[in-house]
Design a protein around this motif. Sequence first.
Motif, PDB file in Angstrom:
ATOM      1  N   ARG A 248       0.805  -1.227   0.000  1.00 51.65           N
ATOM      2  CA  ARG A 248       0.000   0.000   0.000  1.00 51.65           C
ATOM      3  C   ARG A 248       0.840   1.281   0.000  1.00 51.65           C
ATOM      4  O   ARG A 248       0.615   2.197  -0.801  1.00 51.65           O
ATOM      5  N   ALA A 249       1.806   1.377   0.900  1.00 45.30           N
ATOM      6  CA  ALA A 249       2.596   2.611   1.012  1.00 45.30           C
ATOM      7  C   ALA A 249       3.404   2.874  -0.250  1.00 45.30           C
ATOM      8  O   ALA A 249       3.550   4.037  -0.684  1.00 45.30           O
ATOM      9  N   HIS A 250       3.924   1.829  -0.875  1.00 40.85           N
ATOM     10  CA  HIS A 250       4.744   2.005  -2.075  1.00 40.85           C
ATOM     11  C   HIS A 250       3.881   2.296  -3.304  1.00 40.85           C
ATOM     12  O   HIS A 250       4.348   2.953  -4.240  1.00 40.85           O
ATOM     13  N   ILE A 251       2.645   1.828  -3.294  1.00 39.59           N
ATOM     14  CA  ILE A 251       1.724   2.210  -4.364  1.00 39.59           C
ATOM     15  C   ILE A 251       1.370   3.686  -4.226  1.00 39.59           C
ATOM     16  O   ILE A 251       1.335   4.440  -5.212  1.00 39.59           O
ATOM     17  N   ALA A 252       1.142   4.128  -2.991  1.00 43.96           N
ATOM     18  CA  ALA A 252       0.796   5.529  -2.755  1.00 43.96           C
ATOM     19  C   ALA A 252       1.932   6.467  -3.151  1.00 43.96           C
ATOM     20  O   ALA A 252       1.698   7.568  -3.655  1.00 43.96           O
ATOM     21  N   SER A 253       3.170   6.022  -2.953  1.00 45.36           N
ATOM     22  CA  SER A 253       4.328   6.853  -3.291  1.00 45.36           C
ATOM     23  C   SER A 253       4.684   6.805  -4.770  1.00 45.36           C
ATOM     24  O   SER A 253       5.485   7.610  -5.242  1.00 45.36           O
ATOM     25  N   GLY A 254       4.115   5.854  -5.508  1.00 45.09           N
ATOM     26  CA  GLY A 254       4.430   5.716  -6.921  1.00 45.09           C
ATOM     27  C   GLY A 254       5.576   4.772  -7.216  1.00 45.09           C
ATOM     28  O   GLY A 254       5.932   4.572  -8.382  1.00 45.09           O
ATOM     29  N   ASP A 255       6.147   4.175  -6.176  1.00 40.33           N
ATOM     30  CA  ASP A 255       7.245   3.221  -6.395  1.00 40.33           C
ATOM     31  C   ASP A 255       6.757   1.942  -7.067  1.00 40.33           C
ATOM     32  O   ASP A 255       7.520   1.262  -7.756  1.00 40.33           O
ATOM     33  N   LEU A 256       5.489   1.596  -6.840  1.00 37.26           N
ATOM     34  CA  LEU A 256       4.879   0.438  -7.473  1.00 37.26           C
ATOM     35  C   LEU A 256       3.567   0.849  -8.127  1.00 37.26           C
ATOM     36  O   LEU A 256       2.872   1.766  -7.645  1.00 37.26           O
ATOM     37  N   VAL A 257       3.216   0.153  -9.189  1.00 35.33           N
ATOM     38  CA  VAL A 257       1.977   0.425  -9.910  1.00 35.33           C
ATOM     39  C   VAL A 257       1.108  -0.828  -9.891  1.00 35.33           C
ATOM     40  O   VAL A 257       1.566  -1.899 -10.320  1.00 35.33           O
ATOM     41  N   PRO A 258      -0.122  -0.742  -9.393  1.00 30.87           N
ATOM     42  CA  PRO A 258      -0.999  -1.921  -9.415  1.00 30.87           C
ATOM     43  C   PRO A 258      -1.482  -2.219 -10.835  1.00 30.87           C
ATOM     44  O   PRO A 258      -1.759  -1.302 -11.617  1.00 30.87           O
ATOM     45  N   ILE A 259      -1.559  -3.488 -11.169  1.00 31.89           N
ATOM     46  CA  ILE A 259      -2.024  -3.924 -12.484  1.00 31.89           C
ATOM     47  C   ILE A 259      -3.078  -5.019 -12.298  1.00 31.89           C
ATOM     48  O   ILE A 259      -3.239  -5.552 -11.195  1.00 31.89           O
ATOM     49  N   LEU A 260      -3.788  -5.339 -13.359  1.00 31.99           N
ATOM     50  CA  LEU A 260      -4.796  -6.407 -13.335  1.00 31.99           C
ATOM     51  C   LEU A 260      -5.759  -6.228 -12.158  1.00 31.99           C
ATOM     52  O   LEU A 260      -6.125  -7.176 -11.480  1.00 31.99           O
ATOM     53  N   GLN A 261      -6.180  -4.990 -11.930  1.00 33.02           N
ATOM     54  CA  GLN A 261      -6.969  -4.691 -10.735  1.00 33.02           C
ATOM     55  C   GLN A 261      -8.375  -5.281 -10.778  1.00 33.02           C
ATOM     56  O   GLN A 261      -9.027  -5.395  -9.730  1.00 33.02           O
ATOM     57  N   ASP A 262      -8.853  -5.623 -11.972  1.00 31.80           N
ATOM     58  CA  ASP A 262     -10.170  -6.252 -12.049  1.00 31.80           C
ATOM     59  C   ASP A 262     -10.083  -7.774 -11.966  1.00 31.80           C
ATOM     60  O   ASP A 262     -11.060  -8.471 -12.211  1.00 31.80           O
ATOM     61  N   TRP A 263      -8.897  -8.299 -11.616  1.00 32.42           N
ATOM     62  CA  TRP A 263      -8.695  -9.745 -11.502  1.00 32.42           C
ATOM     63  C   TRP A 263      -8.276 -10.139 -10.084  1.00 32.42           C
ATOM     64  O   TRP A 263      -7.432 -10.994  -9.899  1.00 32.42           O
ATOM     65  N   ARG A 264      -8.882  -9.523  -9.101  1.00 26.27           N
ATOM     66  CA  ARG A 264      -8.513  -9.836  -7.723  1.00 26.27           C
ATOM     67  C   ARG A 264      -9.312 -11.023  -7.201  1.00 26.27           C
ATOM     68  O   ARG A 264     -10.543 -11.031  -7.275  1.00 26.27           O
ATOM     69  N   PRO A 265      -8.635 -12.013  -6.645  1.00 24.26           N
ATOM     70  CA  PRO A 265      -9.345 -13.176  -6.078  1.00 24.26           C
ATOM     71  C   PRO A 265      -9.945 -12.847  -4.719  1.00 24.26           C
ATOM     72  O   PRO A 265      -9.810 -11.730  -4.212  1.00 24.26           O
ATOM     73  N   ALA A 266     -10.608 -13.819  -4.133  1.00 19.44           N
ATOM     74  CA  ALA A 266     -11.200 -13.641  -2.805  1.00 19.44           C
ATOM     75  C   ALA A 266     -10.126 -13.299  -1.786  1.00 19.44           C
ATOM     76  O   ALA A 266      -8.967 -13.738  -1.911  1.00 19.44           O
ATOM     77  N   PRO A 267     -10.460 -12.498  -0.789  1.00 20.72           N
ATOM     78  CA  PRO A 267      -9.475 -12.142   0.246  1.00 20.72           C
ATOM     79  C   PRO A 267      -8.906 -13.382   0.932  1.00 20.72           C
ATOM     80  O   PRO A 267      -9.546 -14.424   1.023  1.00 20.72           O
ATOM     81  N   TYR A 268      -7.688 -13.221   1.439  1.00 20.55           N
ATOM     82  CA  TYR A 268      -6.924 -14.301   2.063  1.00 20.55           C
ATOM     83  C   TYR A 268      -7.116 -14.215   3.578  1.00 20.55           C
ATOM     84  O   TYR A 268      -6.779 -13.197   4.196  1.00 20.55           O
ATOM     85  N   PRO A 269      -7.680 -15.243   4.231  1.00 18.52           N
ATOM     86  CA  PRO A 269      -7.969 -15.148   5.670  1.00 18.52           C
ATOM     87  C   PRO A 269      -6.715 -15.318   6.528  1.00 18.52           C
ATOM     88  O   PRO A 269      -5.797 -16.054   6.172  1.00 18.52           O
ATOM     89  N   PHE A 270      -6.713 -14.637   7.661  1.00 15.26           N
ATOM     90  CA  PHE A 270      -5.640 -14.774   8.646  1.00 15.26           C
ATOM     91  C   PHE A 270      -6.231 -15.202   9.990  1.00 15.26           C
ATOM     92  O   PHE A 270      -7.332 -14.764  10.364  1.00 15.26           O
TER      93      PHE A 270
END
Length: 304
Positions: A248-270
């Motif tokens: 999250r923080a690196h996406i906000a800073s622009g260091d990383l770019v999210p891709i394939l955002q409409d292909w997210r699977p079900a959340p991962y439980p902890f």
Amino acid sequence: MNQLQAIRAFARVVEAGTFTKAADSLQMPHATVSKLIQTLEAHLGVKLLLRTTRRVTVTADGAAYYQKTVPLLQELDDIDTGFRAAQNKPRGHLRVDIGASLASLAIIPALPDFLARYPDIRIDFGVSDRHVDLISDNVDCVIRGGVLTDLSLVARQIGHAQWVTCATPAYLDKHGVPLHPRDLESGHSVVNYLSTRTGRPMPMPFARGEEKFEIVVPHAVGVNESNAHFAAGLAGLGIIHTFLYTARAHIASGDLVPILQDWRPAPYPFYVVYPPNRHVSNRLRVFIEWVAQRFELSGTIAGA
């Protein structure tokens, strides 16, 4: 013979699998544990354990004795805890096993709050992405994600993590932006997360609507530890499939770019997971409650 002490020593050997691990967890000399069990066997007139130079095997009599005595030990511990709880603050030693990225980004930064509430509790963290044996490794609880395969363990869900696929701007400028997960199978470099059990790449899950599938892409770089896996993606070594709370923080800073955002699977439980036969001490109880509250209030895992 201190029969109660001998029974506790016997139960710990059964749970730990070796005299050495049992002695370490009880903070007793190996010879003392061995002597206690020999005395207990003589008192009962049966063989509880079969010993060789390499392993300890529980006899049929030993298994039956363990099943009958462990509930008594737990009940005694509950009685003691109930009397102490009214007078004492939670105190003592906790051993917690946790994944690397979750430890560094969620638990460790919040730990000053827990220690301020419970200054008499000492915590040892085992930080890695390998899965431990809670009994033989003498761990009070683990914080782990994914499908629970050992249904004999007690688990409390504390949250879930959203997936994100991302890469550095420089990588995408050079290789282009994939529009479909199948595009990753040719013309792209992927940093695979490797299973700590098998050493093989973990499949990357994708989902859009009713369409769900997993892919495994050959890699030039594979990593079996979550912080290092993320660092490899941040270094521009390839596309990574990771958790949103990590990126999250690196996406906000622009260091990383999210891709394939409409292909997210079900959340991962902890989950917080602990052994069913392990007494839930007051210190473990307050730690589990604190962890659950931490993620409920902050949304650190869920990505709120």
